[in-house]
Design an enzyme around this catalytic site. Sequence first.
Site, short mmCIF file in Angstrom:
data_model
loop_
_atom_site.label_atom_id
_atom_site.label_comp_id
_atom_site.label_asym_id
_atom_site.label_seq_id
_atom_site.Cartn_x
_atom_site.Cartn_y
_atom_site.Cartn_z
CG ASP A 151 -19.10 -17.70 9.76
OD1 ASP A 151 -18.27 -17.95 8.87
OD2 ASP A 151 -18.96 -18.31 10.96
CB SER B 151 -19.12 -24.59 13.07
OG SER B 151 -18.98 -24.08 14.42
CG HIS C 149 -16.27 -20.50 11.28
ND1 HIS C 149 -17.38 -20.20 11.14
CD2 HIS C 149 -15.67 -21.26 12.70
CE1 HIS C 149 -17.54 -21.07 11.75
NE2 HIS C 149 -16.97 -22.14 12.39
#
Length: 461
Positions: free
Chosen positions: A310, A409, A262
Amino acid sequence: MYVFIKCFVCVLCVKYVFALNEGDPCMANNDAGVCKILDDCDYAVKLLTIDEKKPPMCRWKGSTRIVCCPLQDRSYNVGAFRSYFGGSNNGVLRSQDMFKFELPSPGPLLQRRGISELLRGSNNGVLRSQDMTCRYDGSLPILCCQNVPEAAPPAEPVGCPPLQLPSGDRNDIPFKKCLEYQRYVNVCVSSDSNPDSYVREDTCSVESFGDRITGGTPAHRNEFPHMALLGCRNTVNTGLGPVVWVAGGSLISDRFILTAGHVLSHRDYGLLRYVLLGATNKSEARDGLLFNIIRFIPHKLYQKNEKKHDIALLELDRRVEFSEFIRPACLPSPAIPITTDRILAGWGKTGEQASESQVLMKVTVPEYDYESYCKQFFSQAADNLFDKETMLCAAGGKGDNKDSCQGDSGGPMMAYARDIHCSFVVRGIVSFGPRCGAGVPGVYTNVQYYMAWIQSVVWPK
């Protein structure tokens, strides 16, 4: 009266031009087109994320862009494109390591559909052959890099003491690679007493971890030599400099970064472009080494804006030379026992209302069992996003404010290798979660589940 009628007609024209509905005919830069949702038009997606230009609009439908998508495939001339890759040397003058060339002006975009035969199996406008990898980067020239397999590390001087390594299956790739990196921890150097003799110098900078990125402490200079900062070109004049650092990742070989799917494209800044290795302070980026990204490889099952699968790999434009400050992390393997504690590191926010950290932060967190603890948070949710096989649950639970946060992230959730000195194993990848430090566990991509895929890309032979 005549003036009023003329103005009224103009208003109707303006309204028609800017309020077309999905499926209506339209004009896109003098080409006939049809109105489509942005994500359904390769032309508009490429124009927005790569060329960083506004696509021709039909209307806004809530927060969804309806764009004018050309009916004609406005792509490169395939015949001209082929001519550059014909012949034994692909029609290109090149140096020993890499080369650049420009195509004749072919129009404003490169679309996968127009050269689907050439780009089959690739993505993001990347062409790969046996000898080279080429990428068209928006309006910039194509960058071509020679394809070479991962190189064996240069031989150490004769007379270096042997490394003390654990026994195990050397055919197990993660185990074998993890052992190879030990020479950059216990470095062979000349003896102070005799320059012609050699000793091993331990350069490890890892402290023992206690229960002390949210709730964390600053990391040392070479404590996490695999940590990667991922950045985009600053195109919105935010005052943050030419590069905006938006996510994290892990160096896992001399050419590849492991991160989350992502983070490949940022909402405000577009595609990732840069990787910084060897730096712990964002404001002192010159202390590290900057690399360009030439290929994005999200997992084949990953879908944009979805949580599952992901995980992604980034290929760098050149080889990374390892040292005590830059070396890969280890990957999960049954041959590498790990500790029970999990370590997070990143440059993200240090709290829900705080700004992102300028320095690399670290924190030790627990990993939770899904059935005994995490199930209560995820199984009752309407969308029930958690998947026990592909995801891990850790940090932020049981009233603990130690957690990952925005900006972390793609970074690693690590474990310490028990039998391999000063080595971290990437157990998970920061994926998604609730508010930082809110007492609810975060979700991490389970790297072990994807090891076959990782090996097929990074070490195909």
